[in-house]
Design a protein around this motif. Sequence first.
Motif, mmCIF file in Angstrom:
data_model
loop_
_atom_site.group_PDB
_atom_site.id
_atom_site.type_symbol
_atom_site.label_atom_id
_atom_site.label_comp_id
_atom_site.label_asym_id
_atom_site.label_seq_id
_atom_site.Cartn_x
_atom_site.Cartn_y
_atom_site.Cartn_z
ATOM 1 N N PHE A 146 21.990 43.891 1.889
ATOM 2 C CA PHE A 146 22.585 45.211 2.032
ATOM 3 C C PHE A 146 22.097 46.112 0.899
ATOM 4 C CE2 PHE A 146 25.327 42.529 4.455
ATOM 5 C CZ PHE A 146 26.008 43.316 5.369
ATOM 6 N N ILE A 147 21.701 47.342 1.219
ATOM 7 C CA ILE A 147 21.301 48.319 0.213
ATOM 8 C C ILE A 147 22.153 49.565 0.406
ATOM 9 C CG2 ILE A 147 19.437 49.730 -0.725
ATOM 10 C CD1 ILE A 147 18.456 46.812 1.365
ATOM 11 N N ALA A 148 22.797 50.008 -0.686
ATOM 12 C CA ALA A 148 23.715 51.141 -0.578
ATOM 13 C C ALA A 148 23.629 52.042 -1.798
ATOM 14 C CB ALA A 148 25.155 50.633 -0.414
ATOM 15 N N THR A 149 23.880 53.322 -1.597
ATOM 16 C CA THR A 149 24.052 54.227 -2.717
ATOM 17 C C THR A 149 25.478 54.086 -3.230
ATOM 18 O OG1 THR A 149 24.653 56.035 -1.222
ATOM 19 C CG2 THR A 149 22.333 55.855 -1.853
ATOM 20 N N SER A 202 22.795 52.248 3.196
ATOM 21 C CA SER A 202 21.508 52.855 3.547
ATOM 22 C C SER A 202 20.739 52.007 4.546
ATOM 23 C CB SER A 202 20.663 53.060 2.285
ATOM 24 O OG SER A 202 21.337 53.846 1.343
ATOM 25 N N SER A 203 20.733 50.689 4.334
ATOM 26 C CA SER A 203 19.980 49.802 5.215
ATOM 27 C C SER A 203 20.439 48.367 5.006
ATOM 28 C CB SER A 203 18.471 49.904 4.940
ATOM 29 O OG SER A 203 18.180 49.494 3.622
ATOM 30 N N VAL A 204 20.066 47.515 5.965
ATOM 31 C CA VAL A 204 20.305 46.073 5.849
ATOM 32 C C VAL A 204 19.004 45.373 6.218
ATOM 33 C CG1 VAL A 204 21.649 44.083 6.598
ATOM 34 C CG2 VAL A 204 22.744 46.341 6.462
ATOM 35 N N GLU A 205 18.469 44.601 5.291
ATOM 36 C CA GLU A 205 17.222 43.875 5.518
ATOM 37 C C GLU A 205 17.554 42.429 5.878
ATOM 38 O OE1 GLU A 205 14.868 46.420 2.036
ATOM 39 O OE2 GLU A 205 15.353 44.295 1.757
ATOM 40 N N ASP A 241 23.017 40.454 -1.281
ATOM 41 C CA ASP A 241 22.613 39.557 -0.193
ATOM 42 C C ASP A 241 23.788 38.699 0.239
ATOM 43 O OD1 ASP A 241 21.418 37.651 1.455
ATOM 44 O OD2 ASP A 241 20.641 36.488 -0.235
ATOM 45 N N ILE A 242 24.221 38.876 1.478
ATOM 46 C CA ILE A 242 25.257 38.022 2.059
ATOM 47 C C ILE A 242 24.559 36.967 2.926
ATOM 48 C CG2 ILE A 242 27.363 37.917 3.417
ATOM 49 C CD1 ILE A 242 27.617 39.632 0.891
ATOM 50 N N LEU A 243 24.835 35.720 2.652
ATOM 51 C CA LEU A 243 24.159 34.613 3.322
ATOM 52 C C LEU A 243 24.992 34.120 4.507
ATOM 53 C CD1 LEU A 243 21.944 32.472 3.500
ATOM 54 C CD2 LEU A 243 23.128 31.191 1.699
ATOM 55 N N VAL A 244 24.402 34.188 5.686
ATOM 56 C CA VAL A 244 25.085 33.779 6.921
ATOM 57 C C VAL A 244 24.416 32.522 7.474
ATOM 58 C CG1 VAL A 244 25.688 34.416 9.278
ATOM 59 C CG2 VAL A 244 25.754 36.149 7.464
ATOM 60 N N ARG A 245 25.207 31.526 7.746
ATOM 61 C CA ARG A 245 24.686 30.284 8.342
ATOM 62 C C ARG A 245 24.902 30.310 9.848
ATOM 63 N NH1 ARG A 245 24.371 24.724 5.548
ATOM 64 N NH2 ARG A 245 22.514 25.895 4.936
ATOM 65 N N CYS A 246 23.856 29.942 10.577
ATOM 66 C CA CYS A 246 23.911 29.882 12.036
ATOM 67 C C CYS A 246 23.872 28.422 12.494
ATOM 68 C CB CYS A 246 22.728 30.646 12.637
ATOM 69 S SG CYS A 246 22.577 32.344 12.026
ATOM 70 N N GLU A 247 24.152 28.230 13.763
ATOM 71 C CA GLU A 247 24.147 26.873 14.309
ATOM 72 C C GLU A 247 22.733 26.314 14.383
ATOM 73 O OE1 GLU A 247 26.169 23.529 16.218
ATOM 74 O OE2 GLU A 247 26.836 25.206 14.970
ATOM 75 N N ASP A 248 21.787 27.151 14.760
ATOM 76 C CA ASP A 248 20.412 26.693 14.917
ATOM 77 C C ASP A 248 19.467 27.891 14.866
ATOM 78 O OD1 ASP A 248 20.747 27.966 17.396
ATOM 79 O OD2 ASP A 248 21.140 26.080 18.445
ATOM 80 N N LEU A 249 18.194 27.631 15.082
ATOM 81 C CA LEU A 249 17.188 28.685 15.019
ATOM 82 C C LEU A 249 17.428 29.773 16.056
ATOM 83 C CD1 LEU A 249 14.535 29.909 14.042
ATOM 84 C CD2 LEU A 249 13.319 28.288 15.528
ATOM 85 N N SER A 250 17.856 29.404 17.242
ATOM 86 C CA SER A 250 18.094 30.400 18.290
ATOM 87 C C SER A 250 19.144 31.414 17.866
ATOM 88 C CB SER A 250 18.527 29.714 19.590
ATOM 89 O OG SER A 250 17.490 28.890 20.089
ATOM 90 N N GLU A 251 20.219 30.921 17.250
ATOM 91 C CA GLU A 251 21.259 31.840 16.761
ATOM 92 C C GLU A 251 20.728 32.712 15.629
ATOM 93 O OE1 GLU A 251 25.508 29.699 17.856
ATOM 94 O OE2 GLU A 251 24.977 30.086 15.755
ATOM 95 N N ALA A 252 19.947 32.118 14.744
ATOM 96 C CA ALA A 252 19.391 32.885 13.629
ATOM 97 C C ALA A 252 18.492 34.008 14.133
ATOM 98 C CB ALA A 252 18.620 31.959 12.686
#
Length: 420
Positions: free
Chosen positions: A197-200, A182-185, A141-152
Motif C-alpha cells: 500500500f502506498i499513501a500520502t 494512492s496505489s496498491v502494488e 506491505d500487508i501479507l496475504v496467504r492464499c490456499e494455492d497458486l490459483s487463489e493467489a
Amino acid sequence: MKQDKLDNYTSDSDIVNDLASGKRKPHDLYATLQDKSRAARILRMYLESSTGSKLEHIGSATIDYKDTLSRNAENVIGAAQVPLGYAGRLKVEGDYAKGTYPILFATTEGRLVAGASRALAATLKFGRMTTRVIRDGMARDILVRCEDLSEAAALNAFVNGAEGFKLLQDEFSKHTRHGSLSSVECYPAGRDVHLRFIATTGAAMGMNMVTIASSSAARALVSFMNESRKMHLEVLGESGNMCADKKPSYIDVLRGRGVSVIAEVRIPVERLKQAFGCDPNAMLELEKAKNHIGSELAGSNAFNAHVANTLAAMYIAYGQDPAQIVEGSQAITDVAIKSGFFYLWLYMPAIEVGTIGGGTARETQKEALGLLNLGDLGSDASRKAFAEIVAATCAANELNLLAVEASSTLAKSHSELKRG
C-alpha cells in the motif's frame, strides 16, 4: 490498592522496595501513579539503589512525562542528552523549501558539525542549491496467504483491477482522516501475495497511520474474497517486509518510501578550490572510485559518502525516527564538472519525515523545528519542505567529505579530537 491511596499514602521508598522484591513491576508505576514525573523519579531511585550508580543527569529532563508515555516511550526514567550544534544556514531553491534555514545537528561525532558548517557556508556564499520532490508516499506491505497458486493469481488480478482498488481505497479512507491511498502494488510469491500500500500522509511521517488503514483494508478485502469468491484467504502479517521499513532494500531505492528528493549543488570550480582547498578533479575521481565502485564491491545499496551521518544528526535534532536512517541512507551521489562549474547531485528515495506526530512533539525537537519557520507544521507542504531541507543538507555534507578525502585531511582532522 486504589489509585488515590497509592498516590497519597505509599512513600517513594516503599514503592522502591516493592520493585526490588518483585511485588510491583515498572509499568505498574505509570498505570497507578497520577504524577508521571514521580513515577520516573521512583524508577530512577530503584535503578540507583540496585546498581549503586547515580542518574543525576538522566533525571535532569524537561520533557512532559505524561505526553511522552502516550506517544514516545514506556517506563520512562528521564532523557538522554545529545550535544546539539549549529551547522550554519542553508539556502535552497526547492519545490516547497524556498529560502534560508538554520540547520541543527544532534550528534556525538566530532567534526561533523564543523564539516557541514564549511559546506553550508561555501554553498551559501558561492553556490546554488536546488531541490525537487519527485515522489511521495508512505508504504506498508500487508501479507496475504492464499490456499494455492490459483487463489493467489485471482487475488492479484482482482486487486490490479478497478473494483479491487476501489474496495481497498474506500476501506482505507474509513480509518484515517489525513491519509489518502494512492496505489496498491501486488507482488505474488507462491501462494502468498504481498500487497504494498502506498499513501500520502499529510504532515505526518505516517507509518502507523498507513499500517492501521492498510491492515483494515486488507482484512476487508480478505472477507470480501472469501465470501463472494469462496476463497480461503487470511492476513498472515501486517508487515511483509516489502515496505520495506528500517531494512536495506532495493524496492525503496526504485519505488521510494516517504518523500523522494533530488538535490543539486552547483559551485564555480575556482570558488570550490578557494572554499575547500582541494583539486576538483581529484574530488571527481574519488567520488566515482569510492561511491560507485567501492560501494558495488561491498554489495552496498548506498552509493554515497556519508549520508547516514547527516540523517542521524538531523533526525535526532528534529524528532524523526532514527531507525529510518537505514533506508534513508540508500542514496546515490553523482558529480560532474561542466562549463566551469562543479556539480553534485544527490538522489534520496526514502526520506521518511514528518512535522507533526512522533518525536516532533518533544520539547527540544519542537523548538528545533520551530527555528525553520516552515509555516503550518500540520500541513503536507511543511513535511515536503523539511524533506527538501534534509536532502539539501545531506548534499552539502557530501561535498565536504569528498573535499576532505580528496585533500587527504580526514585522518588529520579526526586525530585532533580528544580521545578516551
